[in-house]
Design an enzyme around this catalytic site. Structure first.
Site, PDB file in Angstrom:
ATOM      1  NE  ARG A   9      -4.353  -1.140   0.111  1.00 52.49           N
ATOM      2  CZ  ARG A   9      -4.599  -2.124  -0.749  1.00 52.49           C
ATOM      3  NH1 ARG A   9      -3.717  -2.453  -1.677  1.00 52.49           N
ATOM      4  NH2 ARG A   9      -5.743  -2.778  -0.708  1.00 52.49           N
ATOM      5  CG  HIS A  65      -3.641  -0.600  -6.991  1.00 48.09           C
ATOM      6  ND1 HIS A  65      -4.073  -0.002  -5.840  1.00 48.09           N
ATOM      7  CD2 HIS A  65      -3.672  -1.938  -6.724  1.00 48.09           C
ATOM      8  CE1 HIS A  65      -4.352  -0.912  -4.937  1.00 48.09           C
ATOM      9  NE2 HIS A  65      -4.113  -2.114  -5.456  1.00 48.09           N
TER      10      HIS A  65
HETATM   11  P1  NAP Z   1      -1.896 -11.135   4.748  1.00 52.44           P
HETATM   12  O1  NAP Z   1      -2.029 -12.561   4.345  1.00 52.44           O
HETATM   13  O2  NAP Z   1      -2.787 -10.607   5.805  1.00 52.44           O
HETATM   14  O3  NAP Z   1      -0.382 -10.918   5.166  1.00 52.44           O
HETATM   15  C1  NAP Z   1       0.066  -9.752   5.772  1.00 52.44           C
HETATM   16  C2  NAP Z   1       1.481  -9.988   6.248  1.00 52.44           C
HETATM   17  O4  NAP Z   1       1.965  -8.765   6.835  1.00 52.44           O
HETATM   18  C3  NAP Z   1       1.550 -11.048   7.346  1.00 52.44           C
HETATM   19  O5  NAP Z   1       2.722 -11.817   7.198  1.00 52.44           O
HETATM   20  C4  NAP Z   1       1.624 -10.219   8.630  1.00 52.44           C
HETATM   21  O6  NAP Z   1       2.288 -10.842   9.698  1.00 52.44           O
HETATM   22  C5  NAP Z   1       2.444  -9.048   8.143  1.00 52.44           C
HETATM   23  N1  NAP Z   1       2.261  -7.898   9.014  1.00 52.44           N
HETATM   24  C6  NAP Z   1       1.129  -7.205   9.269  1.00 52.44           C
HETATM   25  N2  NAP Z   1       1.373  -6.227  10.156  1.00 52.44           N
HETATM   26  C7  NAP Z   1       2.673  -6.308  10.478  1.00 52.44           C
HETATM   27  C8  NAP Z   1       3.515  -5.599  11.338  1.00 52.44           C
HETATM   28  N3  NAP Z   1       3.061  -4.564  12.088  1.00 52.44           N
HETATM   29  N4  NAP Z   1       4.814  -5.969  11.423  1.00 52.44           N
HETATM   30  C9  NAP Z   1       5.275  -6.995  10.697  1.00 52.44           C
HETATM   31  N5  NAP Z   1       4.528  -7.728   9.852  1.00 52.44           N
HETATM   32  C10 NAP Z   1       3.242  -7.385   9.748  1.00 52.44           C
HETATM   33  O7  NAP Z   1      -2.077 -10.171   3.495  1.00 52.44           O
HETATM   34  P2  NAP Z   1      -1.837 -10.526   1.956  1.00 52.44           P
HETATM   35  O8  NAP Z   1      -2.999 -11.208   1.391  1.00 52.44           O
HETATM   36  O9  NAP Z   1      -0.508 -11.164   1.813  1.00 52.44           O
HETATM   37  O10 NAP Z   1      -1.814  -9.048   1.336  1.00 52.44           O
HETATM   38  C11 NAP Z   1      -0.851  -8.091   1.770  1.00 52.44           C
HETATM   39  C12 NAP Z   1      -1.236  -6.718   1.245  1.00 52.44           C
HETATM   40  O11 NAP Z   1      -0.990  -6.647  -0.157  1.00 52.44           O
HETATM   41  C13 NAP Z   1      -2.709  -6.352   1.349  1.00 52.44           C
HETATM   42  O12 NAP Z   1      -3.029  -5.916   2.653  1.00 52.44           O
HETATM   43  C14 NAP Z   1      -2.829  -5.251   0.334  1.00 52.44           C
HETATM   44  O13 NAP Z   1      -2.549  -4.010   0.947  1.00 52.44           O
HETATM   45  C15 NAP Z   1      -1.734  -5.574  -0.685  1.00 52.44           C
HETATM   46  N6  NAP Z   1      -2.264  -5.951  -2.001  1.00 52.44           N
HETATM   47  C16 NAP Z   1      -1.879  -5.242  -3.092  1.00 52.44           C
HETATM   48  C17 NAP Z   1      -2.313  -5.629  -4.338  1.00 52.44           C
HETATM   49  C18 NAP Z   1      -1.850  -4.891  -5.569  1.00 52.44           C
HETATM   50  O14 NAP Z   1      -2.339  -5.163  -6.659  1.00 52.44           O
HETATM   51  N7  NAP Z   1      -0.907  -4.009  -5.451  1.00 52.44           N
HETATM   52  C19 NAP Z   1      -3.147  -6.746  -4.499  1.00 52.44           C
HETATM   53  C20 NAP Z   1      -3.544  -7.407  -3.364  1.00 52.44           C
HETATM   54  C21 NAP Z   1      -3.086  -7.024  -2.114  1.00 52.44           C
HETATM   55  P3  NAP Z   1       1.631 -12.128  10.420  1.00 52.44           P
HETATM   56  O15 NAP Z   1       1.653 -13.209   9.370  1.00 52.44           O
HETATM   57  O16 NAP Z   1       2.546 -12.415  11.536  1.00 52.44           O
HETATM   58  O17 NAP Z   1       0.240 -11.744  10.819  1.00 52.44           O
HETATM   59  C1  GLV Z   2      -5.738  -4.806  -4.017  1.00 48.71           C
HETATM   60  O1  GLV Z   2      -4.953  -3.929  -3.844  1.00 48.71           O
HETATM   61  C2  GLV Z   2      -6.260  -5.617  -2.966  1.00 48.71           C
HETATM   62  O2  GLV Z   2      -6.055  -5.274  -1.792  1.00 48.71           O
HETATM   63  O3  GLV Z   2      -6.926  -6.632  -3.267  1.00 48.71           O
END
Ligand code: NAP
Ligand code: GLV
Length: 312
Positions: A227, A275
């Protein structure tokens, strides 16, 4: 019993989703009626939600079993005080696959220094700039969740040395997993390429700031597909100007679309992406949504429930 669903998203998505969602619901044996415009908020059991649908006030949706996000990142939903039911975020195999392809592509762009060779002038024979092997390059992935862990594994399978950082310590084969402030500082100090796949929460806002950049290896490449709010924009530009960061590839921004006059567009060491790192794929994601509605009907726990205290 028929489940009433409001699909709240920009109308451009409707055609893609309607058939695949209906098919997935039928396969899950969930009898449903899907509205694409809100009728009586009190009639709905579920809102399938994308931020581009514009819905912000859920106070009239008094009978919701859950809000099912089409997005993985749920920062606006998690902090929405008008929502009184569980919020489930999107975990979509198609989205994970797409993110891994995008991140690996961006890492390889920088690892192989594609830009330098594509920009070569006629006669500029840059044989001395041949790249090192991936095994001699360290990539740190901040965020080892659904997306980050898959990217980390894929990079490791190409022989990159991969460090990972998350809130709780992970055990992922081939990845040097760390947590805590010390883990963050040591990871960034060893990384040639830094990938951000953290959610935007109170704890991660501006996590990439001057003090973190000061711990980074000189010339580090930053790739942000998490983000925009993870990065302090002014501190990033300063870190590029002083040579700490050699390039920033950014897919996400504080304001989207990134305004045409924003200096990132023309900065020679910043690449702007709109994005698109990975979107939710309607075929695979429909099954995730249908499964959650099936669970709701069967009294089973929902998948991927957001911890609103933590914000993700
Ligand atoms: P997720 O499964 O919830 O994973 C989040 C990761 O971040 C987990 O490993 C979590 O740790 C870690 N984390 C959260 N807060 C933290 C902190 N304060 N310190 C250290 N580590 C922390 O999320 P995801 O599905 O992988 O997605 C991640 C992010 O990608 C989304 O929230 C979104 O913002 C972004 N995204 C972007 C796109 C795009 O097209 N650019 C698409 C989809 C998503 P724990 O495992 O220990 O909880
Ligand atoms: C895209 O950025 C998502 O969070 O799915």
């Amino acid at each position: 019993m028929t489940v009433n669903v409001l699909f709240s998203a920009d109308a451009k998505h409707f055609a893609d989703w309607v058939d695949s969602l209906n098919a997935a619901l039928e396969e899950a044996r969930v009898k449903s009626e899907i509205d694409f415009a809100c009728d009586d908020p009190a009639k709905y059991d579920y809102v399938v939600y994308s931020p581009d649908g514009g819905l912000r006030d859920f106070s009239g949706f008094v009978n919701l079993k859950a809000v099912l996000s089409l997005w993985a990142g749920v920062e606006t939903l998690a902090s929405n005080s008008t929502i009184g039911c569980p919020i489930c975020r999107m975990v979509d195999p198609g989205m994970i696959e797409g993110m891994t392809e995008w991140v690996v592509g961006q890492v390889l762009r920088h690892h192989l220094d594609f830009d330098r060779f594509l920009d070569a002038k006629p006669g500029e024979w840059l044989q001395h700039l041949g790249p090192p092997l991936a095994r001699d390059r360290t990539v740190a992935v901040l965020g080892l969740g659904q997306l980050g862990s898959d990217c980390a594994r894929a990079l490791n399978s190409l022989n990159f040395r991969v460090l990972g950082w998350s809130r709780t310590v992970k055990n992922i084969r081939g990845i040097d997993c760390r947590s805590g402030n010390d883990g963050l500082e040591s990871a960034v100090s060893e990384a040639d390429i830094l990938v951000l796949l953290l959610p935007h929460t109170n704890d991660t806002e501006n996590i990439c700031n001057a003090s973190l950049f000061a711990k980074c290896r000189r010339g580090v490449v930053l790739i942000n597909s998490g983000r925009g709010a993870l990065v302090d924009e002014g501190d990033l530009v300063a870190a590029i100007d002083n040579g700490t960061v050699s390039h920033a590839t950014l897919d996400v921004f504080r304001q989207e679309p990134l305004p045409a006059q924003h200096p990132f567009w023309t900065h020679p060491k910043i690449s702007v992406w709109p994005h698109i790192a990975s979107e939710t794929r309607f075929r695979t994601a429909s099954q995730v949504i249908a499964e959650n509605m099936r669970r709701g009907g069967a009294g089973e726990p929902f998948l991927h429930v957001v911890d609103r205290q933590r914000g993700y």
